[in-house]
Motif scaffolding. Structure first.
Motif, PDB file in Angstrom:
ATOM      1  N   MET A 124       5.290  17.906  32.091  1.00  0.00           N
ATOM      2  CA  MET A 124       5.369  16.585  31.483  1.00  0.00           C
ATOM      3  C   MET A 124       6.776  16.380  30.912  1.00  0.00           C
ATOM      4  SD  MET A 124       3.133  15.032  28.339  1.00  0.00           S
ATOM      5  CE  MET A 124       1.649  14.811  29.280  1.00  0.00           C
ATOM      6  N   ASP A 125       7.361  15.245  31.184  1.00  0.00           N
ATOM      7  CA  ASP A 125       8.695  14.938  30.684  1.00  0.00           C
ATOM      8  C   ASP A 125       8.657  14.638  29.195  1.00  0.00           C
ATOM      9  OD1 ASP A 125       9.876  15.228  33.174  1.00  0.00           O
ATOM     10  OD2 ASP A 125       9.495  13.135  33.709  1.00  0.00           O
ATOM     11  N   ARG A 126       9.656  15.111  28.516  1.00  0.00           N
ATOM     12  CA  ARG A 126       9.807  14.866  27.084  1.00  0.00           C
ATOM     13  C   ARG A 126      11.207  14.343  26.813  1.00  0.00           C
ATOM     14  NH1 ARG A 126       4.771  14.812  25.895  1.00  0.00           N
ATOM     15  NH2 ARG A 126       3.717  16.767  25.653  1.00  0.00           N
ATOM     16  N   ILE A 127      11.373  13.826  25.614  1.00  0.00           N
ATOM     17  CA  ILE A 127      12.657  13.307  25.170  1.00  0.00           C
ATOM     18  C   ILE A 127      13.006  13.956  23.846  1.00  0.00           C
ATOM     19  CG2 ILE A 127      13.819  11.240  24.282  1.00  0.00           C
ATOM     20  CD1 ILE A 127      12.305   9.655  26.362  1.00  0.00           C
ATOM     21  N   PHE A 128      14.262  14.379  23.745  1.00  0.00           N
ATOM     22  CA  PHE A 128      14.799  14.860  22.478  1.00  0.00           C
ATOM     23  C   PHE A 128      15.326  13.618  21.770  1.00  0.00           C
ATOM     24  CE2 PHE A 128      18.396  16.515  19.989  1.00  0.00           C
ATOM     25  CZ  PHE A 128      17.729  17.464  19.239  1.00  0.00           C
ATOM     26  N   LEU A 129      14.685  13.245  20.684  1.00  0.00           N
ATOM     27  CA  LEU A 129      15.033  12.042  19.932  1.00  0.00           C
ATOM     28  C   LEU A 129      15.621  12.466  18.602  1.00  0.00           C
ATOM     29  CD1 LEU A 129      14.925   8.938  19.583  1.00  0.00           C
ATOM     30  CD2 LEU A 129      12.586   9.226  18.745  1.00  0.00           C
ATOM     31  N   ARG A 130      16.878  12.098  18.381  1.00  0.00           N
ATOM     32  CA  ARG A 130      17.561  12.482  17.141  1.00  0.00           C
ATOM     33  C   ARG A 130      18.067  11.221  16.447  1.00  0.00           C
ATOM     34  NH1 ARG A 130      22.302  16.591  17.647  1.00  0.00           N
ATOM     35  NH2 ARG A 130      20.639  18.097  17.388  1.00  0.00           N
TER      36      ARG A 130
ATOM     37  N   PHE B 242      13.031  14.990  16.931  1.00  0.00           N
ATOM     38  CA  PHE B 242      11.679  15.094  17.464  1.00  0.00           C
ATOM     39  C   PHE B 242      11.760  15.389  18.961  1.00  0.00           C
ATOM     40  CE2 PHE B 242      11.806  11.834  14.159  1.00  0.00           C
ATOM     41  CZ  PHE B 242      10.852  12.302  13.269  1.00  0.00           C
ATOM     42  N   ILE B 243      10.804  16.123  19.491  1.00  0.00           N
ATOM     43  CA  ILE B 243      10.598  16.245  20.938  1.00  0.00           C
ATOM     44  C   ILE B 243       9.342  15.428  21.210  1.00  0.00           C
ATOM     45  CG2 ILE B 243      10.132  17.779  22.877  1.00  0.00           C
ATOM     46  CD1 ILE B 243      12.857  18.313  21.671  1.00  0.00           C
ATOM     47  N   VAL B 244       9.503  14.326  21.937  1.00  0.00           N
ATOM     48  CA  VAL B 244       8.425  13.342  22.082  1.00  0.00           C
ATOM     49  C   VAL B 244       8.314  12.848  23.517  1.00  0.00           C
ATOM     50  CG1 VAL B 244       8.539  12.508  19.695  1.00  0.00           C
ATOM     51  CG2 VAL B 244      10.017  11.491  21.418  1.00  0.00           C
TER      52      VAL B 244
ATOM     53  N   ALA C  80      19.959   9.112  19.227  1.00  0.00           N
ATOM     54  CA  ALA C  80      20.262   9.591  20.575  1.00  0.00           C
ATOM     55  C   ALA C  80      18.953  10.000  21.230  1.00  0.00           C
ATOM     56  CB  ALA C  80      21.215  10.784  20.519  1.00  0.00           C
ATOM     57  N   MET C  81      18.807   9.662  22.507  1.00  0.00           N
ATOM     58  CA  MET C  81      17.642  10.077  23.299  1.00  0.00           C
ATOM     59  C   MET C  81      18.167  10.851  24.507  1.00  0.00           C
ATOM     60  SD  MET C  81      15.009   6.797  23.127  1.00  0.00           S
ATOM     61  CE  MET C  81      14.739   6.893  24.838  1.00  0.00           C
ATOM     62  N   ILE C  82      17.672  12.085  24.660  1.00  0.00           N
ATOM     63  CA  ILE C  82      18.150  12.969  25.709  1.00  0.00           C
ATOM     64  C   ILE C  82      16.932  13.571  26.409  1.00  0.00           C
ATOM     65  CG2 ILE C  82      19.538  15.037  26.190  1.00  0.00           C
ATOM     66  CD1 ILE C  82      20.797  14.512  23.336  1.00  0.00           C
ATOM     67  N   PRO C  83      16.893  13.597  27.743  1.00  0.00           N
ATOM     68  CA  PRO C  83      15.783  14.270  28.424  1.00  0.00           C
ATOM     69  C   PRO C  83      15.708  15.726  27.975  1.00  0.00           C
ATOM     70  CG  PRO C  83      17.136  13.061  30.002  1.00  0.00           C
ATOM     71  CD  PRO C  83      17.867  13.034  28.680  1.00  0.00           C
ATOM     72  N   ALA C  84      14.496  16.241  27.794  1.00  0.00           N
ATOM     73  CA  ALA C  84      14.343  17.592  27.255  1.00  0.00           C
ATOM     74  C   ALA C  84      13.305  18.398  28.028  1.00  0.00           C
ATOM     75  CB  ALA C  84      13.931  17.519  25.787  1.00  0.00           C
ATOM     76  N   ARG C  85      13.576  19.670  28.163  1.00  0.00           N
ATOM     77  CA  ARG C  85      12.604  20.642  28.649  1.00  0.00           C
ATOM     78  C   ARG C  85      12.492  21.676  27.546  1.00  0.00           C
ATOM     79  NH1 ARG C  85      13.824  23.569  34.058  1.00  0.00           N
ATOM     80  NH2 ARG C  85      12.617  21.855  34.904  1.00  0.00           N
ATOM     81  N   PHE C  86      11.294  22.004  27.160  1.00  0.00           N
ATOM     82  CA  PHE C  86      11.150  22.986  26.106  1.00  0.00           C
ATOM     83  C   PHE C  86      10.120  24.016  26.507  1.00  0.00           C
ATOM     84  CE2 PHE C  86       8.133  19.669  25.270  1.00  0.00           C
ATOM     85  CZ  PHE C  86       7.017  20.280  24.744  1.00  0.00           C
ATOM     86  N   GLY C  87      10.152  25.141  25.824  1.00  0.00           N
ATOM     87  CA  GLY C  87       9.261  26.235  26.155  1.00  0.00           C
ATOM     88  C   GLY C  87       9.128  27.188  24.985  1.00  0.00           C
ATOM     89  N   VAL C  88       8.502  28.326  25.242  1.00  0.00           N
ATOM     90  CA  VAL C  88       8.260  29.330  24.213  1.00  0.00           C
ATOM     91  C   VAL C  88       8.686  30.679  24.769  1.00  0.00           C
ATOM     92  CG1 VAL C  88       6.483  30.503  22.845  1.00  0.00           C
ATOM     93  CG2 VAL C  88       6.308  28.042  23.277  1.00  0.00           C
ATOM     94  N   VAL C  89       9.416  31.442  23.980  1.00  0.00           N
ATOM     95  CA  VAL C  89       9.725  32.817  24.325  1.00  0.00           C
ATOM     96  C   VAL C  89       8.832  33.682  23.451  1.00  0.00           C
ATOM     97  CG1 VAL C  89      11.494  34.614  24.339  1.00  0.00           C
ATOM     98  CG2 VAL C  89      12.115  32.240  24.854  1.00  0.00           C
TER      99      VAL C  89
ATOM    100  N   GLY D 278       6.908  36.808  27.795  1.00  0.00           N
ATOM    101  CA  GLY D 278       8.056  36.297  28.516  1.00  0.00           C
ATOM    102  C   GLY D 278       8.266  34.832  28.183  1.00  0.00           C
ATOM    103  N   VAL D 279       8.978  34.157  29.051  1.00  0.00           N
ATOM    104  CA  VAL D 279       9.292  32.750  28.823  1.00  0.00           C
ATOM    105  C   VAL D 279       8.228  31.906  29.518  1.00  0.00           C
ATOM    106  CG1 VAL D 279      10.979  30.922  29.242  1.00  0.00           C
ATOM    107  CG2 VAL D 279      11.747  33.255  28.751  1.00  0.00           C
ATOM    108  N   ARG D 280       7.685  30.953  28.781  1.00  0.00           N
ATOM    109  CA  ARG D 280       6.699  30.029  29.350  1.00  0.00           C
ATOM    110  C   ARG D 280       7.183  28.613  29.088  1.00  0.00           C
ATOM    111  NH1 ARG D 280       1.820  30.496  26.188  1.00  0.00           N
ATOM    112  NH2 ARG D 280       3.144  31.351  24.594  1.00  0.00           N
ATOM    113  N   ALA D 281       7.352  27.825  30.120  1.00  0.00           N
ATOM    114  CA  ALA D 281       7.717  26.412  29.963  1.00  0.00           C
ATOM    115  C   ALA D 281       6.483  25.647  29.499  1.00  0.00           C
ATOM    116  CB  ALA D 281       8.242  25.833  31.263  1.00  0.00           C
ATOM    117  N   THR D 282       6.686  24.773  28.532  1.00  0.00           N
ATOM    118  CA  THR D 282       5.563  23.979  28.028  1.00  0.00           C
ATOM    119  C   THR D 282       5.753  22.503  28.278  1.00  0.00           C
ATOM    120  OG1 THR D 282       6.546  23.850  25.832  1.00  0.00           O
ATOM    121  CG2 THR D 282       4.988  25.640  26.225  1.00  0.00           C
ATOM    122  N   GLY D 283       6.858  22.077  28.756  1.00  0.00           N
ATOM    123  CA  GLY D 283       7.043  20.650  28.991  1.00  0.00           C
ATOM    124  C   GLY D 283       8.175  20.363  29.910  1.00  0.00           C
TER     125      GLY D 283
END
Length: 112
Positions: free
Chosen positions: A1-7, A70-72, A94-103, A107-112
């Protein structure tokens, strides 16, 4: 799912409804169901007027910027920006496309 980094960039002394604007933003996003948000105080910076603002120990009221992030989803970003507009607040963001995950230990798992 696409997210946005909103600052959002908020001046430390700006207030809305008798509370710091950065605090109002976090509370309003929480009320709207945003999963999480954070606020960070800048050590130093300058804006369009080219005036350097620095955090100093002896300043009674700072003039530095607070970054509220926010990551939204795109829909959440649009709703939050519209909500700010309802309050007639002038606010830089500022709004920037974001990919986030958890380490973690697996290991590394993408969550968005």
């Amino acid at each position: 799912m696409d997210r946005i980094f909103l600052r959002f960039y908020v001046h430390e002394q700006h207030r809305l409804h008798w509370k710091p604007l950065w605090e109002w933003l976090l509370e309003e996003a929480n009320r709207m169901g945003v999963a999480g948000g954070s606020a960070f105080r800048a050590m130093a910076g300058f804006g369009q007027h080219r005036v350097l603002h620095e955090e100093r120990f002896f300043e009674l009221q700072g003039s530095t910027t607070i970054e509220v992030e926010f990551i939204v989803t795109e829909e959440e970003a649009e709703r939050l920006i519209a909500r700010i507009g309802e309050e007639k607040v002038r606010l830089c963001y500022a709004m920037i496309p974001a990919r986030f995950g958890v380490v973690d230990t697996i290991g590394v798992r993408a969550t968005g």
